[in-house]
Design an enzyme around this catalytic site. Structure first.
Site, PDB file in Angstrom:
ATOM      1  N   ASP A 116       0.791  -1.223   0.180  1.00 13.65           N
ATOM      2  CA  ASP A 116       0.008   0.015  -0.081  1.00 13.65           C
ATOM      3  C   ASP A 116       0.933   1.253   0.099  1.00 13.65           C
ATOM      4  O   ASP A 116       0.267   2.208   0.094  1.00 13.65           O
ATOM      5  CB  ASP A 116      -1.004   0.109   1.182  1.00 13.65           C
ATOM      6  CG  ASP A 116      -2.092  -1.039   0.804  1.00 13.65           C
ATOM      7  OD1 ASP A 116      -2.712  -1.163   0.019  1.00 13.65           O
ATOM      8  OD2 ASP A 116      -2.218  -1.788   2.035  1.00 13.65           O
ATOM      9  N   ASP A 175      -6.637  -3.783  -6.411  1.00 10.64           N
ATOM     10  CA  ASP A 175      -6.358  -2.431  -5.672  1.00 10.64           C
ATOM     11  C   ASP A 175      -4.856  -1.813  -6.041  1.00 10.64           C
ATOM     12  O   ASP A 175      -4.686  -0.844  -6.004  1.00 10.64           O
ATOM     13  CB  ASP A 175      -6.653  -2.395  -4.077  1.00 10.64           C
ATOM     14  CG  ASP A 175      -7.648  -3.304  -3.629  1.00 10.64           C
ATOM     15  OD1 ASP A 175      -8.162  -4.290  -4.437  1.00 10.64           O
ATOM     16  OD2 ASP A 175      -8.178  -3.052  -2.429  1.00 10.64           O
TER      17      ASP A 175
HETATM   18  N1  GLY Z   1      -7.656  -1.259  -0.668  1.00  8.63           N
HETATM   19  C1  GLY Z   1      -8.631  -1.756   0.231  1.00  8.63           C
HETATM   20  C2  GLY Z   1      -9.942  -1.198  -0.007  1.00  8.63           C
HETATM   21  O1  GLY Z   1      -9.907  -0.779  -1.058  1.00  8.63           O
HETATM   22  O2  GLY Z   1     -10.678  -1.453   0.814  1.00  8.63           O
END
Ligand code: GLY
Length: 396
Positions: A116, A175
Site C-alpha cells: 500500500d 487495488d
Molecule cells: N485497498 C483496500 C480497499 O479498497 O478497501
C-alpha cells in the site's frame, strides 16, 4: 404480507426518489465546486480536532472518531485531502495541518510490510511535491518507491499485495493497480527506470489474470510464488468470488486510466474504456450513479451503498474523458457529474460540524468482514475532492 407491503413501499419510494433526483434543478458546477471547498475547509477543521497525535483518521462510527496507526493503508489520504484543500483555497492554516500530517506518516517510507505504499506515500507526498516542489518530499517518494519495489516478485510478474498467511500464499489484489502511480512517477522524476518497468509488468499481468470476459475484475488472485501458477481467483471484500466488488472495479478503472497517462499504451486505454462500460451499463448501477457496495450484492436494491466507490469512479471517469472524444467523452463526463451532484446532495453529504468532520457519509469498507459499513471513510473524501478539482481543471 406486511413485509411484502413494506418492500413494495420501499421500492416505490426508491423509484420516486430516483425520478425526483433526475428532475432536480442542478446548480452550476463552478458554484457547487466553490461551495464544496468552502464547506470542506471548515469541516476539516472539525476533523482535525478528532485526531490524536501520531494517528491518522479513518472514520466516525457510533458517535466516535476512529483513528489508525500510520501503517494502515489509508494513512496518506488525510494529508492528501488537506493538500487538495490547500490547492484550491490557499488557506495557510490548512497548509500547516497538511505539513503536520506528512510528518506523522513520513516513517512509512521504509515500510515494506504490504503493497500500500503508493496509497500511503503518493496521495500525500505526491500532492505535496506537486504543489510545493520541495525536494525533501521528492526524496520521500523515491525512498517509498524503493521500498515498494522490494515486493516485486519476478516469478509472478507482479508486486505481492499481502504477505503469506493462512488464507493466501502470494496474493495480488486489484487495488494494487493504484500503487503503480508512484512507481511510474518515481522513474519519470529521477528514480530508477526499474520502477516503471515493474509498473508496466504488473499492469500487464493483472490485465491477463484479474479480468473476466465482461471486464469486471476478480478481487484477489492467489499465485504459487515459485511457479507463478494461479492457485485461486477469489474475493476478500466482495460479495462472492465471482462478484464485482464495486470499489475494486473503481480501482481497476482508475488504475488503467493512470497507466495510459504514463505510457500512452493503447491497450491500457482500451481496458479502461471497457471497465467504464461494464460499470456504466450495469443494470445494478442506481439512478444516482452511486454504486451498491458490490454490483452483485445480495438484497439489491436494499443493499448498502459505497460512496467511496462513487467518488473514486467519478474521479477516474473525468480523467478517462480526457483521453476520449465524442459521445464516449460526453457520457463519462455526464456520469461523473451525476455522481458529484449525488455526493453533494443531502443523501450523502454531511452537515457542517456533523459526521465527525468527514465530508461524505455512506461508504462501505469491507462488508463481508462486518467492518466499516455505511460510515464515512477518509478515502471517499479524498477522491471526492480530487474529482472536484479535476472537473474544475479540465471541464470548466
Ligand atoms: N485497498 C483496500 C480497499 O479498497 O478497501
Amino acid at each position: 404480507m406486511i413485509i411484502k407491503r413494506i418492500k413494495l413501499i420501499t421500492v416505490l419510494i426508491t423509484i420516486a426518489t430516483s425520478y425526483s433526483f433526475a428532475q432536480t434543478q442542478r446548480k452550476p458546477m463552478n458554484q457547487l465546486i466553490n461551495e464544496e471547498f468552502k464547506f470542506a475547509l471548515e469541516q476539516y477543521k472539525v476533523l482535525a480536532k478528532n485526531i490524536p497525535a501520531g494517528k491518522t483518521p479513518q472514520s466516525f462510527a457510533n458517535g466516535k472518531p476512529v483513528n489508525q496507526d500510520i501503517k494502515w493503508w489509508c494513512s496518506g489520504f488525510y494529508s492528501g485531502s488537506l493538500w487538495y484543500l490547500y490547492e484550491e483555497t490557499k488557506d495557510a492554516s490548512i497548509k500547516l495541518e497538511a505539513e503536520k500530517a506528512l510528518k506523522v506518516i513520513e516513517p512509512n517510507q521504509t515500510y515494506t510490510g504490504n503493497h500500500d505504499l503508493g496509497f500511503m506515500m503518493y496521495c500525500s507526498f505526491g500532492n505535496a511535491y506537486r504543489l510545493t516542489s520541495e525536494p525533501a518530499y521528492k526524496a520521500v517518494i523515491q525512498r517509498s518507491a524503493a521500498s515498494l519495489a522490494t515486493r516485486y516478485r519476478p516469478n509472478i510478474k507482479s508486486i505481492q499485495s499481502w504477505n503469506k498467511n493462512k488464507y493466501w500464499d502470494c496474493p495480488v489484489i486489484i487495488d494494487n493497480m493504484m500503487n503503480l502511480e508512484m512507481m511510474n512517477w518515481a522513474s519519470e522524476n529521477g528514480g530508477s527506470p526499474k520502477y516503471k518497468e515493474i509498473a508496466v509488468t504488473h499492469a500487464n499481468t493483472t490485465l491477463k489474470n484479474h479480468f473476466r470476459p465482461d471486464l469486471s475484475s476478480y478481487h484477489v488472485i492467489d499465485y504459487n510464488p515459485e511457479t507463478g501458477a494461479i492457485k485461486r481467483k477469489a474475493t476478500w471484500q466482495g460479495a462472492a468470488d465471482c462478484s464485482a466488488w464495486s470499489r475494486g472495479q473503481g480501482w481497476a478503472l482508475y488504475g488503467y486510466t493512470m497507466m495510459y497517462r504514463f505510457t500512452k499504451d493503447e491497450t491500457y486505454l482500451k481496458q479502461a474504456k471497457g471497465i467504464a462500460h461494464f460499470i456504466l451499463n450495469h443494470p445494478n448501477l442506481p439512478a444516482d450513479k452511486i454504486p451498491f457496495w458490490d454490483f452483485d450484492a445480495p438484497g439489491i436494491p436494499y443493499a448498502k451503498r459505497d460512496a467511496s466507490a462513487g467518488a473514486l469512479i467519478a474521479s477516474a471517469l473525468l480523467e478517462l474523458g480526457q483521453y476520449t472524444s465524442g459521445s464516449e467523452k460526453a457520457e463519462f463526463k455526464s456520469v461523473a457529474e451525476t455522481m458529484i451532484f449525488s455526493l453533494a446532495s443531502p443523501s450523502y453529504h454531511a452537515k457542517l460540524g456533523e459526521n465527525g468532520g468527514f465530508l461524505l457519509m455512506h461508504s462501505t469498507g469491507a462488508y463481508p468482514l462486518n467492518s466499516e459499513i455505511d460510515v464515512p471513510l477518509v478515502y471517499a473524501d479524498y477522491y471526492y475532492l480530487e474529482a472536484l478539482l479535476r472537473y474544475k481543471k479540465w471541464y470548466l
